[in-house]
Enzyme design. Structure first.
Site, PDB file in Angstrom:
ATOM      1  N   ASP A   1      -5.657  30.905  72.269  1.00  0.00           N
ATOM      2  CA  ASP A   1      -5.106  29.607  72.656  1.00  0.00           C
ATOM      3  C   ASP A   1      -4.907  29.483  74.161  1.00  0.00           C
ATOM      4  OD1 ASP A   1      -3.087  31.500  72.707  1.00  0.00           O
ATOM      5  OD2 ASP A   1      -1.864  30.559  71.167  1.00  0.00           O
TER       6      ASP A   1
ATOM      7  N   HIS B   1       4.200  30.749  63.471  1.00  0.00           N
ATOM      8  CA  HIS B   1       2.903  30.308  63.991  1.00  0.00           C
ATOM      9  C   HIS B   1       2.027  31.497  64.393  1.00  0.00           C
ATOM     10  CE1 HIS B   1       4.739  29.769  68.272  1.00  0.00           C
ATOM     11  NE2 HIS B   1       3.918  30.786  68.349  1.00  0.00           N
TER      12      HIS B   1
ATOM     13  N   ASP C   1       8.680  30.704  64.246  1.00  0.00           N
ATOM     14  CA  ASP C   1       8.488  29.737  63.160  1.00  0.00           C
ATOM     15  C   ASP C   1       7.249  30.077  62.313  1.00  0.00           C
ATOM     16  OD1 ASP C   1       6.438  29.118  64.901  1.00  0.00           O
ATOM     17  OD2 ASP C   1       7.087  27.048  65.283  1.00  0.00           O
TER      18      ASP C   1
ATOM     19  N   GLU D   1       1.258  25.489  64.562  1.00  0.00           N
ATOM     20  CA  GLU D   1       2.660  25.291  64.224  1.00  0.00           C
ATOM     21  C   GLU D   1       2.806  24.873  62.757  1.00  0.00           C
ATOM     22  OE1 GLU D   1       4.817  26.259  66.233  1.00  0.00           O
ATOM     23  OE2 GLU D   1       4.736  25.369  68.231  1.00  0.00           O
TER      24      GLU D   1
HETATM   25  C1  GLP Z   1       3.179  32.388  71.632  1.00  0.00           C
HETATM   26  C2  GLP Z   1       1.647  32.550  71.406  1.00  0.00           C
HETATM   27  C3  GLP Z   1       1.363  33.356  70.161  1.00  0.00           C
HETATM   28  C4  GLP Z   1       2.316  34.523  70.119  1.00  0.00           C
HETATM   29  C5  GLP Z   1       3.706  34.036  69.857  1.00  0.00           C
HETATM   30  C6  GLP Z   1       4.774  35.118  69.903  1.00  0.00           C
HETATM   31  O1  GLP Z   1       3.636  31.103  71.693  1.00  0.00           O
HETATM   32  N1  GLP Z   1       0.891  31.354  71.389  1.00  0.00           N
HETATM   33  O2  GLP Z   1       0.007  33.764  70.166  1.00  0.00           O
HETATM   34  O3  GLP Z   1       1.961  35.407  69.070  1.00  0.00           O
HETATM   35  O4  GLP Z   1       4.033  32.935  70.665  1.00  0.00           O
HETATM   36  O5  GLP Z   1       5.063  35.526  71.186  1.00  0.00           O
HETATM   37  P1  GLP Z   1       5.824  36.850  71.514  1.00  0.00           P
HETATM   38  O6  GLP Z   1       4.886  37.964  71.181  1.00  0.00           O
HETATM   39  O7  GLP Z   1       6.114  36.786  72.979  1.00  0.00           O
HETATM   40  O8  GLP Z   1       7.043  36.887  70.665  1.00  0.00           O
END
Ligand code: GLP
Length: 237
Positions: A66, A137, A135, A142
């Protein structure tokens, strides 16, 4: 497969071992990569092992999940820069073989189509790395009423904006509101998926995704339908 670890470091080392095995078995592997803090330990280990001559990324390609929309090219938190700073600049990957959606594309619909073609032409990733949002995702898919197949333009949930504010001087107003994300179809087209999470905050959502009801309200739960998912959880961050 499900494995639990005491520490984040142990989990990262295990994930790195799987990625390195993949690349050593097929030097032209396609790696599906993720941003966020969770894969940083894995990336650190890959950098180390590349320096030690244990793995060669020169023929590897990558597809990232992304990208935020609207961040300037030079912004340190664009996912392109995140990947360059935390991995690509430190290993011997050919930067031209690395793919991240273009969050500054003039025609976002065209960009989504282009990205789906990139994924399709590779036949999906050989290994897809995933973190999980609070959440549920994956990428930036989302919670909603459906599992979106293709790459799409999405509005970030308030909870995601809040969670990611830590990367933007804890200032919610600096966090982009929209992003481009690989769809669930693109993620599921990977031959193998490694999903990682750590710490108390992620425990519940990780378990919901792993063994709870399969629902688009918890997008990661779709992974229960994939035939080769490695679920990795570390007790401590
Ligand atoms: C972000 C990314 C995801 C990631 C998630 C968790 O928003 N788009 O790909 O897995 O949130 O992030 P973190 O690993 O910092 O908890």
């Amino acid at each position: 497969m499900y494995r639990k670890f005491n520490t984040y470091t142990e989990m990262s080392e295990y994930a790195a071992k799987l990625v390195i095995e993949q690349v050593n078995n097929n030097s032209q592997s396609v790696l599906g990569l993720a941003t966020g803090s969770t894969p940083l330990g894995l990336y650190q280990k890959l950098i180390e092992e590349n320096r030690n001559g244990k793995v060669d990324f020169s023929k590897v390609s990558s597809i990232n999940l992304d990208e935020y929309c609207g961040l300037e090219k030079t912004h340190s938190q664009s996912y392109r820069n995140f990947m360059n700073n935390n991995l690509f600049d430190h290993i011997n990957i050919d930067i031209r073989k690395t793919n991240v959606p273009n969050g500054l594309a003039e025609d976002i619909d065209e960009e989504c189509k282009r990205y789906d073609k990139v994924i399709e032409d590779f036949g999906g990733a050989d290994i897809q790395i995933l973190g999980i949002g609070l959440d549920g995702h994956i990428g930036f898919n989302e919670p909603c009423e459906e599992f979106k197949k293709g790459t799409s333009y999405i509005k970030l949930d308030e909870s995601t904006i809040e969670a990611n504010a830590r990367f933007f001087d804890n200032d919610i107003s600096k966090v982009p509101t929209h992003a481009i994300t690989m769809g669930i179809g693109g993620i599921m087209s990977a031959k193998k998926i490694i999903i990682m999470a750590s710490g108390d905050k992620k425990r519940d959502i990780f378990e919901k995704a792993r063994i709870g009801k399969i629902t688009p309200q918890v997008q990661a739960s779709i992974l229960q339908f994939h035939k080769d998912v490695v679920w990795l959880f570390a007790e401590k961050n």
